[in-house]
Structure formats: structure tokens, C-alpha cells
Design an enzyme around this catalytic site. Structure first.
Site, PDB file in Angstrom:
ATOM      1  N   ARG A  17       0.420  -1.543  -0.098  1.00 11.19           N
ATOM      2  CA  ARG A  17      -0.111  -0.194  -0.285  1.00 11.19           C
ATOM      3  C   ARG A  17       0.498   1.051   0.033  1.00 11.19           C
ATOM      4  O   ARG A  17       0.323   2.856   0.578  1.00 11.19           O
ATOM      5  CB  ARG A  17      -0.888  -0.200   1.177  1.00 11.19           C
ATOM      6  CG  ARG A  17      -2.078  -0.840   0.988  1.00 11.19           C
ATOM      7  CD  ARG A  17      -3.715  -0.879   2.100  1.00 11.19           C
ATOM      8  NE  ARG A  17      -3.616  -2.062   2.208  1.00 11.19           N
ATOM      9  CZ  ARG A  17      -3.675  -3.082   2.674  1.00 11.19           C
ATOM     10  NH1 ARG A  17      -2.781  -3.413   3.785  1.00 11.19           N
ATOM     11  NH2 ARG A  17      -4.565  -4.002   3.145  1.00 11.19           N
ATOM     12  N   LYS A  38       2.230  11.385 -11.997  1.00  8.71           N
ATOM     13  CA  LYS A  38       1.368  10.669 -12.276  1.00  8.71           C
ATOM     14  C   LYS A  38       2.150   9.020 -13.173  1.00  8.71           C
ATOM     15  O   LYS A  38       2.384   9.129 -13.341  1.00  8.71           O
ATOM     16  CB  LYS A  38       0.717  10.977 -14.062  1.00  8.71           C
ATOM     17  CG  LYS A  38      -0.281  12.411 -13.802  1.00  8.71           C
ATOM     18  CD  LYS A  38      -0.812  11.764 -15.013  1.00  8.71           C
ATOM     19  CE  LYS A  38      -1.690  13.041 -15.106  1.00  8.71           C
ATOM     20  NZ  LYS A  38      -2.256  13.761 -15.701  1.00  8.71           N
ATOM     21  N   GLU A  49       6.994  16.864 -26.307  1.00 10.62           N
ATOM     22  CA  GLU A  49       6.842  17.318 -24.867  1.00 10.62           C
ATOM     23  C   GLU A  49       7.804  18.914 -24.667  1.00 10.62           C
ATOM     24  O   GLU A  49       6.674  19.429 -23.524  1.00 10.62           O
ATOM     25  CB  GLU A  49       6.674  16.025 -24.028  1.00 10.62           C
ATOM     26  CG  GLU A  49       6.329  14.517 -24.267  1.00 10.62           C
ATOM     27  CD  GLU A  49       4.570  14.902 -24.053  1.00 10.62           C
ATOM     28  OE1 GLU A  49       3.687  15.744 -23.486  1.00 10.62           O
ATOM     29  OE2 GLU A  49       4.113  13.748 -23.860  1.00 10.62           O
ATOM     30  N   LYS A  53       6.166  22.433 -15.836  1.00  6.62           N
ATOM     31  CA  LYS A  53       5.205  21.497 -14.920  1.00  6.62           C
ATOM     32  C   LYS A  53       5.278  21.737 -13.666  1.00  6.62           C
ATOM     33  O   LYS A  53       4.026  21.169 -13.360  1.00  6.62           O
ATOM     34  CB  LYS A  53       5.944  20.143 -16.168  1.00  6.62           C
ATOM     35  CG  LYS A  53       5.032  18.884 -14.859  1.00  6.62           C
ATOM     36  CD  LYS A  53       5.183  17.564 -15.832  1.00  6.62           C
ATOM     37  CE  LYS A  53       3.844  16.424 -15.465  1.00  6.62           C
ATOM     38  NZ  LYS A  53       4.147  15.220 -16.308  1.00  6.62           N
ATOM     39  N   GLU A 101      -5.419  16.996 -10.778  1.00  4.30           N
ATOM     40  CA  GLU A 101      -6.036  16.593 -12.081  1.00  4.30           C
ATOM     41  C   GLU A 101      -7.310  16.991 -12.186  1.00  4.30           C
ATOM     42  O   GLU A 101      -7.728  16.671 -12.798  1.00  4.30           O
ATOM     43  CB  GLU A 101      -5.955  15.658 -12.958  1.00  4.30           C
ATOM     44  CG  GLU A 101      -5.822  16.119 -14.627  1.00  4.30           C
ATOM     45  CD  GLU A 101      -5.517  15.434 -15.788  1.00  4.30           C
ATOM     46  OE1 GLU A 101      -4.181  15.282 -16.096  1.00  4.30           O
ATOM     47  OE2 GLU A 101      -6.384  14.911 -16.971  1.00  4.30           O
ATOM     48  N   ARG A 143      -4.014  21.198 -14.336  1.00  4.02           N
ATOM     49  CA  ARG A 143      -3.164  19.898 -15.052  1.00  4.02           C
ATOM     50  C   ARG A 143      -3.321  19.336 -16.608  1.00  4.02           C
ATOM     51  O   ARG A 143      -2.549  18.798 -16.875  1.00  4.02           O
ATOM     52  CB  ARG A 143      -2.940  18.709 -13.616  1.00  4.02           C
ATOM     53  CG  ARG A 143      -2.066  18.018 -14.072  1.00  4.02           C
ATOM     54  CD  ARG A 143      -1.426  16.623 -13.143  1.00  4.02           C
ATOM     55  NE  ARG A 143      -0.692  16.059 -13.583  1.00  4.02           N
ATOM     56  CZ  ARG A 143       0.184  15.559 -12.536  1.00  4.02           C
ATOM     57  NH1 ARG A 143       0.216  15.682 -11.268  1.00  4.02           N
ATOM     58  NH2 ARG A 143       1.409  14.552 -13.547  1.00  4.02           N
ATOM     59  N   ASN A 145      -2.425  18.116 -20.901  1.00  3.78           N
ATOM     60  CA  ASN A 145      -2.752  17.165 -22.335  1.00  3.78           C
ATOM     61  C   ASN A 145      -2.558  17.237 -23.719  1.00  3.78           C
ATOM     62  O   ASN A 145      -3.230  17.101 -24.264  1.00  3.78           O
ATOM     63  CB  ASN A 145      -3.626  16.040 -21.903  1.00  3.78           C
ATOM     64  CG  ASN A 145      -3.809  15.099 -20.950  1.00  3.78           C
ATOM     65  OD1 ASN A 145      -2.390  14.358 -20.725  1.00  3.78           O
ATOM     66  ND2 ASN A 145      -4.236  15.293 -19.670  1.00  3.78           N
ATOM     67  N   HIS A 203      -2.834  14.851 -26.483  1.00  5.89           N
ATOM     68  CA  HIS A 203      -2.665  14.235 -26.210  1.00  5.89           C
ATOM     69  C   HIS A 203      -4.172  13.147 -26.478  1.00  5.89           C
ATOM     70  O   HIS A 203      -4.111  11.984 -26.429  1.00  5.89           O
ATOM     71  CB  HIS A 203      -2.483  14.213 -24.480  1.00  5.89           C
ATOM     72  CG  HIS A 203      -1.223  14.245 -24.201  1.00  5.89           C
ATOM     73  ND1 HIS A 203      -1.030  15.016 -24.111  1.00  5.89           N
ATOM     74  CD2 HIS A 203      -0.138  13.251 -23.635  1.00  5.89           C
ATOM     75  CE1 HIS A 203       0.669  14.705 -24.079  1.00  5.89           C
ATOM     76  NE2 HIS A 203       0.991  14.164 -23.598  1.00  5.89           N
ATOM     77  N   HIS A 210      -3.770   9.747 -28.569  1.00  7.75           N
ATOM     78  CA  HIS A 210      -4.178   8.433 -27.666  1.00  7.75           C
ATOM     79  C   HIS A 210      -4.653   7.764 -28.497  1.00  7.75           C
ATOM     80  O   HIS A 210      -4.641   6.688 -28.343  1.00  7.75           O
ATOM     81  CB  HIS A 210      -4.996   8.630 -26.225  1.00  7.75           C
ATOM     82  CG  HIS A 210      -4.037   8.991 -24.729  1.00  7.75           C
ATOM     83  ND1 HIS A 210      -4.168   9.553 -23.933  1.00  7.75           N
ATOM     84  CD2 HIS A 210      -1.922   8.783 -24.975  1.00  7.75           C
ATOM     85  CE1 HIS A 210      -3.655   9.892 -22.987  1.00  7.75           C
ATOM     86  NE2 HIS A 210      -2.385   9.544 -23.501  1.00  7.75           N
ATOM     87  N   HIS A 268       4.799   7.311 -28.100  1.00  7.66           N
ATOM     88  CA  HIS A 268       4.091   8.395 -27.457  1.00  7.66           C
ATOM     89  C   HIS A 268       3.864   9.701 -28.098  1.00  7.66           C
ATOM     90  O   HIS A 268       3.302  10.316 -28.185  1.00  7.66           O
ATOM     91  CB  HIS A 268       4.317   8.142 -26.142  1.00  7.66           C
ATOM     92  CG  HIS A 268       3.277   9.299 -25.016  1.00  7.66           C
ATOM     93  ND1 HIS A 268       1.249   8.765 -24.917  1.00  7.66           N
ATOM     94  CD2 HIS A 268       3.800  10.097 -24.735  1.00  7.66           C
ATOM     95  CE1 HIS A 268       1.615  10.117 -24.504  1.00  7.66           C
ATOM     96  NE2 HIS A 268       2.556  10.727 -24.068  1.00  7.66           N
TER      97      HIS A 268
END
Lengths: 383, 383
Positions: free
Chosen positions: A138, A160, A202, A244, A254, A258, A262, A265, A269, A282
Site C-alpha cells: 500500500r 502520474k 513534450e 510542469k 488533475e 493540470r 494533455n 494527447h 492517444h 508516444h
């Protein structure tokens, strides 16, 4: 419609060979991104991190032969036990079976809650190591040692983590911040040109959404960056991380701002999923996706044609694709739309896009399918 | 050696048929545990929870035929889409392959970040649903609707979620708090006697570590509890949740105090893993483990023989095993010790035990292997 703007930031001096540090301010989860040459073999880079106990270095079979021994030697002076696990390289392996190998390694080595994981590799290794650290018992600590430009300027920063699901990218994951990020610019020398270009996508991203002065600078230095000029790389990594850091510090999970990170993206994606993960990198999908998102912004009257052309030109000069792939010959637009409807920014089936709301400013908003369809069709034609 | 004590708490009035609510105080993650009869079919139980959008009910193939339709009907008046996924029942299925079915259901149904998961079942369903909620799109909300006594008094409260690994129980997971816990006492009527006894182990647990007045009460009412007398069940669930709420509120991520809730669990986990998950119920292993932990406390001079006998007798009257199983005929003690060394409370291979430091007070400390070995040997002999 949520409009997000960043405070203007002071220009940054370029100090090529002096390591710099950028702070991510998240209360008791704050940490430093260190940027410099010969950084990760330097014991000073680890000052203040936990010592003793177990360490597990997670790497992949491309990076491990180059840097694993160096990192292990450095860590052996800090930890009582240093274990390693080497994963197969590539986005196609960013899934549960590979993640399980990290848990196997941790448990077979008798690791406990005080164990520190070190992610030595690109975005895939960083995302999986971070997610393993988030879940093992955990939650244990981890350090990012990114070895690609993409990981240094984006994926290693901000917490992330996650893996892909057959029905969508990064659909299973956690927010889990590293203890530190070590961006060693020297390791970029071993990076294939295609991977370097993917990382530049990026870097370029931060211009249209937050800082057009930085965009100007990238236009002026794109050849230096592709030529691995260390002063230019250092500035690009530092400025990217600063932007960032500002965004993540104000919206860790987010809830709003935030999402602007993206940019490109949502289309990207769809391209990655539609072609099958790994066909395009990517960063390549994001590069092309930014041109599409700029075009969508223009269709909505938020920017002019000249701005779209600047984005397209810079993406192209970075060595990235600017013509979108046809995902399904008979049903291309519907295929794009259905892939984008599972995007994490979607709500109740409505796709939301990060758009440029005037150069240097981003906005997150839904767009009607017919306008998106028009942009997809135009973007798939040879320019 | 860390010594933990709880503030004395006022006695609680027994109000059998009036629903009661216990609060878990965790800032913006605070929530209510509602306890009552006919609770989960009552629309009022859901007041204040998110409406609209997607809901996914996760259940198992034992509980679903009994209660899934009722819950679905109630939720259909609150959510636009109500999906369901029914998992195979049992601890052996608490692993990645089963978890993946929850992600499949979420993505196939087009669920998004606003989706609310409902865990309708016992501890396994609750732990897996909570972990799926923690990871899906990096975190969505969930509600616990526990249908076993064990889940109502322990596992559904406090935000511990996760799955097992072949090398250890609950080794992969997250801390993720539910929005609410709905403990419907009526559903306990369908619980097999063996499962009811297993739940009583976690009720009994709260006595030795925190509240001997409650232990006295359980001794006086153990037959009412096994007879499913609602007033007795209501008090047992309420008092257990109050104690757990106090502990969790002061130590959400188990930095210290929270570990006392693992009384009996270190031995118990070894029994479960050593026999193969599912051979003994979790509560059965914990019941026997509490007798062993009480015996270890006595060996260390923290409690007397009479106290150990009280614990043993109450565990036995609850219908739980009090003689530990032999895990390996030739090498039993070593097998126990090696299984306990992967316990999450272990640090650097040293096993730490929750012990009773005088009745009603717990302490977490390492114990030398020879003393532990002695307790294992005595506990495996027929009493």
C-alpha cells in the site's frame, strides 16, 4: 468551459554545466528535480534520500546494459541490499504481467515497507515503477532516474503512474509522487534520434499552452537540441520542468488546470491505441496530435492559420510526423471518435479537448463531433 | 518499542432498531458508517452521495442472487446508468485476474472519472472494489455495502484495499477511503454460521487491545450474537466501528497506532498462507492468532494466564478454532516463522507483533524467535 492561465514567469538564465534544481511544491510530498551532466553516478545527487535497508532498481533490457552497473555501485554505498529487475523494453509491456515481475522481485528479495524503488529508464519504466511503489504494501518510496528526454521533461515529474488496459492507455494507475527526479543530461547521448524527437514533442507542448517566449526559444534552438548540445538540452529540460512544476503544484490530482498538460494527447492517444501501442512512439503521436489540436483551435476561432502553421512546422523540424494515420480505411473518423470517447478527460461520453485559447494560453472544453471530424479528415490527408 | 493507548471512551447506549451513524474523521475524506436494519434498500441511506452518471455494482456469485436486484433498483433512481459485475466468491479469487474483470466492466460500459463503484459483498469484494476504485483512471469514488459481519466491523471501514500475491496476503493495494459504509444488519440473516463466527473474531479483537468493558459485554452476549439477535448485533457493530474509527482517524496510513488493529493477524496470516488461502476463513485464522498473540503476551509477562484463558474461552465460544494447524510436519516452527517474516509490519526481516500490554492496551514490538517458536509449538498441540 474552464479557462486556465498561468502567471507570467521570469525569463531563465542559461547555465549550461552547473546542475540546477527545480522544486515541486506539494507540502509534505514536495521534491526536487535535479538537472545536470554526470548526475546519477554522483553520490551528492542522493543527499537527503533514505539510506540503509533495501533498494530495488527497475530498468529495461535496453537501458540496463548501459547504466545499471553504475547506478547499482552508487547505491551500494547507501543501501544494505541493492536488488535489480530488468523488464522487457517498450510500451506493449506496460501491463499487469510486467508489473507483476516488480512485485515478484520485491517479495522474493524480502523487501519491506522501508524499501526504496529506483526507476532507471524511460516513461514506461517510470510509470510502472511508480505504480508498483504506490501499490506495494500500500505504498513505498521511489526515485525517478529518467533516461529519455520525454521522461525528463514530462512523465517522471508530477506523480502520474500506471499501466495500460487493452481498452485504453494509462487506465489503471495512481498519483504517487517520487522522492526525487534525477535528470542526467549525459545519458541522452545514448538515446536514438527517434526517441529524442519523441521527447521534443513534450518540450514543444509547453509553448502553446503556457509560454510563447519558450516556444520562440525552441524554434531558434531546435537544431541544437537535435544535435544534443548540452546547454540547449539543459535549458529545455529546466524550463519544461519549471512549467510542469507550476501546473502540478497547483493541481496535483488533475481537478482542472493540470489537464492542459494533455495538449495534443487526446488525438495522440487515439493514434497510439488505433495503430496498436508501440507502432508510433508516444511522443510521435503527441506531436501529430498537437498539430490536430492547434487545427481544432483554429476551427473554433481561438488562433489563426499562421499559428497552426508555426506549430506544424516546429513539430516537423523536431523530426515528428505531422500527417495523421488512417486508423480504419472504411470508417476512419468514427474510429478516432470512439477511441477518444474513452479518454480520461471525457465525461458521460462527451470528449473534451485541450485547445490553445490564443498563443500561450490553454482551455479545456468539449467540441461537437462534426468539427472534430473535419479536423481528423484534413489531418489524415498528406499535407 | 512503540506503546499505544487509546483514550477511555464513554459507554454506549443500546438502541436496537434506530439506525445509528459512526463518523470517520479524516478531513476532506471523512465519511459516515450507517448501521441499521433494512438500510441498503432505503433511499435515505444514500442522501448526499453523488447522483447521475455511471454506477457499477461489484458483487460475488453468492451474494448477487440475494441482494443485487434490490440494490440495483434503489440505485436506478439515482444514477443514469447502473452496471453490474459478479465475481467468483472466495479469498482464492482475490487476485489480479479477478480485479481485471472490474476494469473490463468499467471500460466496456464507457465509465468515466465520475463513476461511483458499490461493493456489495464481504471483505474480498470490498477490498477488490476499493482497490479498483483507487486505480481506475487513477482514482474514482466508491461506497461499501458490506454483507458479512467481518466486513461490517472491520474490512469495509478504514480504506485499506488490495489483492493478494502468491507470496503474501494483501501485498498489493492502496489506502482509499469509501464515501460511505452501509451496514445493513438484516443481510446478516443469510450469513452461514461459520462466516458469522469468523466476523466475531474481529469483534472480539477490539476488547483486548482497546476496551475491556466491551470484552465483558461480548462475553455476556456471545450467544445472542451467534443467535443473530438484532439489538446485540447492532451494539457489536457500532462499538467495533467506533473503536476502529478512532484508531483510523488518528493514523490513516498505519504509521503507528493503526497497527494494533492487526492483533492476532501476524499468526493468522501465517496460518492462512501456510494452509493455502481459503482453507481457513480469515476470521478463523485471526481467532486462533489472537489466542497465540495473547499467549505470547503472557510469555513476555504482559498479561497473566487467566487473561489468556479468557481470550481462548471466548474465541472458542464464538465457534472459532483455538488450536493452531501444523503447517509442515517436519519443519513446522520454521514454516511459521518464514511466513511471518513477509508480514507488512516486519522491518528488515524482524517480525513485529501486536501484543496485549495489560488487558485493554496494545503494544507493537519485535519478539525473539525462540519465544515465538515456543508459543507456536504449544499452540499446535491439542488443548
Amino acid at each position: 468551459m474552464a479557462r486556465h492561465t498561468l502567471e507570467p514567469m521570469p525569463p531563465v538564465a542559461i547555465a549550461p554545466f552547473v546542475p540546477v534544481s527545480v522544486s515541486i511544491d506539494l507540502g509534505d510530498r514536495s521534491y526536487a528535480i535535479m538537472i545536470g551532466a554526470d548526475l546519477f553516478a554522483d553520490a551528492a545527487s542522493y543527499d537527503g534520500l533514505p539510506r540503509g535497508g533495501h533498494a530495488l532498481i527497475v530498468s529495461n533490457d535496453t537501458v540496463a546494459p548501459l547504466y545499471l552497473d553504475d547506478l547499482r555501485q552508487t547505491l551500494q554505498s547507501r543501501h544494505r541490499h541493492v536488488h535489480t529487475v530488468v523488464l522487457p523494453d517498450g510500451e506493449t509491456h506496460k501491463e499487469w504481467g510486467t508489473l507483476q515481475r516488480i512485485f515478484d522481485a520485491l517479495l522474493n528479495a524480502g523487501c519491506d515497507r522501508k524499501t526504496v524503488l529506483y526507476a532507471l529508464g524511460g516513461g514506461v519504466v517510470g510509470d510502472m515503477t511508480g505504480f508498483a511503489a504506490a501499490c506495494f504494501m500500500r505504498g513505498v518510496s521511489f526515485v525517478q532516474v529518467p533516461t529519455t528526454l520525454l521522461a525528463q521533461v514530462d512523465s517522471s515529474v508530477g506523480g502520474k503512474t500506471g499501466i495500460n488496459h487493452p481498452l485504453g492507455k494509462n487506465m489503471v494507475g495512481a498519483f504517487h509522487q517520487p522522492l526525487r527526479v534525477l535528470c542526467d543530461l549525459n545519458v541522452l547521448r545514448s538515446l536514438p534520434a527517434r526517441e529524442l524527437s519523441a521527447g521534443l514533442a513534450e518540450v514543444i507542448k509547453y509553448g502553446p499552452i503556457a509560454d510563447m517566449a519558450f516556444f520562440d526559444w525552441i524554434e531558434a534552438h531546435i537544431d541544437d537540441l537535435r544535435g544534443l548540445e548540452v546547454a540547449a538540452l539543459s535549458h529545455a529540460v529546466q524550463r519544461s520542468c519549471e512549467i510542469k512544476a507550476l501546473v502540478v503544484s497547483s493541481d496535483e490530482r488533475e481537478a482542472g488546470l493540470r489537464a492542459i498538460l494533455n495538449f495534443g494527447h487526446t488525438f495522440g492517444h487515439a493514434i497510439e491505441a488505433g495503430l496498436g501501442y508501440g507502432a508510433w512512439l508516444h511522443g510521435e503521436a503527441v506531436g501529430c496530435g498537437m498539430v490536430m489540436a492547434a487545427r481544432l483551435s483554429q476551427v473554433l476561432g481561438l488562433v489563426d492559420d499562421a499559428f497552426v502553421e508555426r506549430v506544424r512546422r516546429l513539430v516537423e523540424r523536431a523530426g515528428l510526423p505531422v500527417v495523421a494515420p488512417v486508423l480504419d480505411v472504411g470508417n476512419n473518423v468514427e474510429r478516432y471518435l470512439s477511441l477518444m470517447r474513452v479518454d480520461k478527460k471525457a465525461e458521460d461520453g462527451e470528449i473534451r479537448f485541450v485547445l490553445v485559447d490564443g498563443p500561450g494560453k490553454a482551455v479545456l472544453r468539449p467540441v461537437s463531433d462534426d468539427l472534430v471530424a473535419d479536423v481528423i479528415e484534413r489531418s489524415c490527408r498528406v499535407a
